[in-house]
Scaffold this active site. Structure first.
Site, PDB file in Angstrom:
ATOM      1  N   ASP A   1       0.862  -1.169   0.000  1.00 50.03           N
ATOM      2  CA  ASP A   1       0.000   0.000   0.000  1.00 50.03           C
ATOM      3  C   ASP A   1       0.906   1.230   0.000  1.00 50.03           C
ATOM      4  OD1 ASP A   1      -2.398   1.619   0.516  1.00 50.03           O
ATOM      5  OD2 ASP A   1      -1.557   1.836   2.524  1.00 50.03           O
TER       6      ASP A   1
ATOM      7  N   ASP B   1      -0.189   5.176   0.964  1.00 45.29           N
ATOM      8  CA  ASP B   1      -0.427   6.132   2.051  1.00 45.29           C
ATOM      9  C   ASP B   1      -0.483   5.407   3.392  1.00 45.29           C
ATOM     10  OD1 ASP B   1      -0.971   8.818   0.681  1.00 45.29           O
ATOM     11  OD2 ASP B   1      -2.251   7.461  -0.441  1.00 45.29           O
TER      12      ASP B   1
END
Length: 222
Positions: free
Chosen positions: A17, A19
């Protein structure tokens, strides 16, 4: 949903991922989403915790606001986020760790649109991988596992042979549902995380070994 220690298993690919996992964009995101919430009469304190790890269009659609075009609003949010990267910083050690990986064995899987992802990665000094899956690539965002399955497919590996690095509940569920192992990054968390998965604070004490077959195994550097 394995909680195997990092030294006990090897992987063909790592899926990250963005953020909260590779970079911290909370300050910028919360500035922009606070303004949006105030414009639409949405209670800010309870709303902000729901924005992380999911696509903007899904965040807006969940509010069920009469007369609001979720797609148009999401596009405006993205424009504002591209313009405002003040305070976007890397998770400690992330860039060095990524640069240590075989270049064709890792991907970024983000709920952000491609333009925003590249803008934030540039601001934080995060290298661009050969494979990225962004908001435009899937019709259903996290926690739907399609994004992680697509990243595995593009890397030509099985999802079960991948390790997912995540920070948010929606992404953790997506990694689990894809059939991958999950490691939870807590760099941006302000409260303890309740999860069956192994935790890392950041990447500063994390290394990787690559065996003769090209499989990767995590190793604490201490």
């Amino acid at each position: 949903m394995s909680a195997r220690p990092p030294s006990s298993v090897s992987y063909r690919a790592f899926l990250f991922d963005m953020d909260g996992t590779l970079l911290n964009s909370i300050a910028a995101a919360e500035r922009i989403w606070t303004r949006w919430a105030l414009r639409h009469g949405v209670e800010v304190a309870s709303f902000l915790p729901t924005i992380h790890g999911v696509r903007a269009i899904d965040t807006i659609a969940r509010q069920h606001l009469p007369g609001v075009d979720a797609l148009a609003e999401a596009e405006q949010i993205t424009r504002e986020e591209i313009e405002d990267v003040e305070g976007v910083v890397p998770v400690p050690g992330a860039a060095a760790f990524l640069n240590s990986l075989p270049p064709l064995q890792w991907a970024i899987v983000t709920s952000a649109p491609m333009a925003l992802a590249l803008r934030r990665m540039e601001a934080a000094g995060i290298p661009r991988p050969a494979v990225m899956v962004t908001a435009e690539d899937v019709s259903d965002g996290k926690p739907n596992p399609a994004c992680y399955r697509l990243a595995a497919e593009r890397l030509q590996v099985a999802p079960q042979d991948c390790l997912v690095f995540e920070d948010a509940e929606a992404g953790i569920k997506a990694g689990e549902a894809a059939g991958a192992d999950v490691r939870v990054v807590t760099a941006t968390h302000t409260h303890p995380v309740a999860t069956p998965h192994p935790l890392i604070k950041d990447y500063r004490e994390l290394g990787v070994e690559v065996d003769e077959a090209g499989r990767m195994r995590l190793n604490p550097t201490l």
